[in-house]
Design an enzyme around this catalytic site. Structure first.
Site, mmCIF file in Angstrom:
data_model
loop_
_atom_site.group_PDB
_atom_site.id
_atom_site.type_symbol
_atom_site.label_atom_id
_atom_site.label_comp_id
_atom_site.label_asym_id
_atom_site.label_seq_id
_atom_site.Cartn_x
_atom_site.Cartn_y
_atom_site.Cartn_z
ATOM 1 N N GLU A 190 0.851 -1.189 0.000
ATOM 2 C CA GLU A 190 0.000 0.000 0.000
ATOM 3 C C GLU A 190 0.888 1.240 0.000
ATOM 4 O OE1 GLU A 190 -2.512 2.277 3.460
ATOM 5 O OE2 GLU A 190 -2.907 0.139 3.215
ATOM 6 N N GLU A 195 -2.129 11.192 3.961
ATOM 7 C CA GLU A 195 -2.992 10.930 5.106
ATOM 8 C C GLU A 195 -2.902 12.127 6.041
ATOM 9 O OE1 GLU A 195 -3.209 6.228 6.015
ATOM 10 O OE2 GLU A 195 -1.276 7.146 6.470
#
Length: 306
Positions: A190, A195
């Protein structure tokens, strides 16, 4: 006969007077009760009502993308001179493009998150994709939110992926832009392009996750602290090559990793989680609805000539 006419006349007159009195009472009640309620606002909920896209009339197939022949109307801060555009969505039609995106409809399972993803929390409006997080119970979850992805519709192996967005803020709000592989029984590897923890809106996290030889999660990551990313639109991107991944914020490189480089195709994922192990739960300071606004998503391949 005269008495009958007199009785009839008095009955009609009484009925007219009674109806007139009722109308006066109703109008007086409306002035005293309804108008103040309307002026003060009778909706007690603090949450703004946002109407979702009408799936029957709005979801439609449109061309995946068109490369403009003239100057783009939106300024892109990153330098794309060495890249060729291969995929994009600028959300111009006020409808989600089902050629490009799947809309999630499921309860979050990872990291003890608290949201249920629904299509009612995904909206395209005024050229912007909105992922809307709400304080409402739904199918056993305390909150609802929005998530879209390109699984089965678009993926990439190496290249440049970029998003221009304004991020939601608030305790327990967790927006992300990431790449995930379509492998069975695992989401790894990933690449988290962006974020942000909603209670720290001036800090962006850049992360790479993979499965170590011992079967445990391994990560390489960094964060960048700048201005409040919930106030204005900013660009977030990666340049992914066989030997390195570089993260950019507003066109400036902020992190580079060579520890583990995925060599499998990966698809795009956009979402806002609510609560969970890392951001923690929302509290009384969290404002709802929290809206993640995405102006565009673009993917490029390296120009081989250059």
């Amino acid at each position: 006969m005269k008495r009958l006419y007199k009785f009839f006349f008095l009955t009609v007159l009484s009925l007219v007077m009674f109806l007139t009195l009722l109308k006066f009472i109703f109008n007086d009640t409306e002035d005293k009760i309804l108008k103040p309620l309307i002026e003060q606002g009778i909706q007690k909920s603090e949450e703004t009502i946002l109407l979702p896209n009408d799936n029957k009339s709005c979801l439609k197939e449109t061309p995946t993308f068109n490369i403009p022949n003239n100057e783009p109307k939106k300024q892109i801060t990153s330098n794309h001179d060495d890249w060729v555009l291969i995929w994009q969505d600028e959300f111009e039609d006020n409808c989600i493009n089902i050629n490009n995106w799947n809309i999630e409809d499921f309860a979050a399972e990872k990291n003890n998150e608290l949201q249920y993803y629904t299509s009612n929390n995904v909206k395209v409006e005024d050229g912007v994709l909105k992922l809307i997080s709400k304080n409402e119970r739904y199918k056993g979850k305390k909150y609802t939110s929005g998530a879209v992805h390109t699984k089965g519709k678009f993926d990439l192996l190496y290249g440049k992926a970029e998003m221009r967005a304004k991020l939601p803020t608030g305790q327990g709000i967790f927006p992300a832009f990431w790449l995930i592989t379509d492998k069975e029984n695992t989401w790894l590897p990933e690449i988290d392009i962006m974020e942000m923890l909603g209670h720290q809106p001036n800090e962006i996290w850049m992360v790479s996750h993979w499965l170590g030889e011992n079967g445990k999660l391994k990560s390489d990551f960094s964060s960048y602290t700048g201005e409040d990313f919930s106030k204005e639109f900013h660009t977030f991107s990666i340049e992914w090559a066989p030997d390195t991944i570089s993260w950019f914020i507003d066109g400036i490189e902020r992190f580079k990793s060579t520890m583990y480089i995925p060599n499998v195709n990966m698809y795009l994922y956009l979402n806002t989680a609510v609560g969970g192990n890392w951001p923690g739960s929302p509290d009384h300071t969290t404002g709802f609805p929290a809206i993640y606004e995405i102006d565009y998503v673009k993917v490029f391949k390296r120009n081989k000539v250059n």
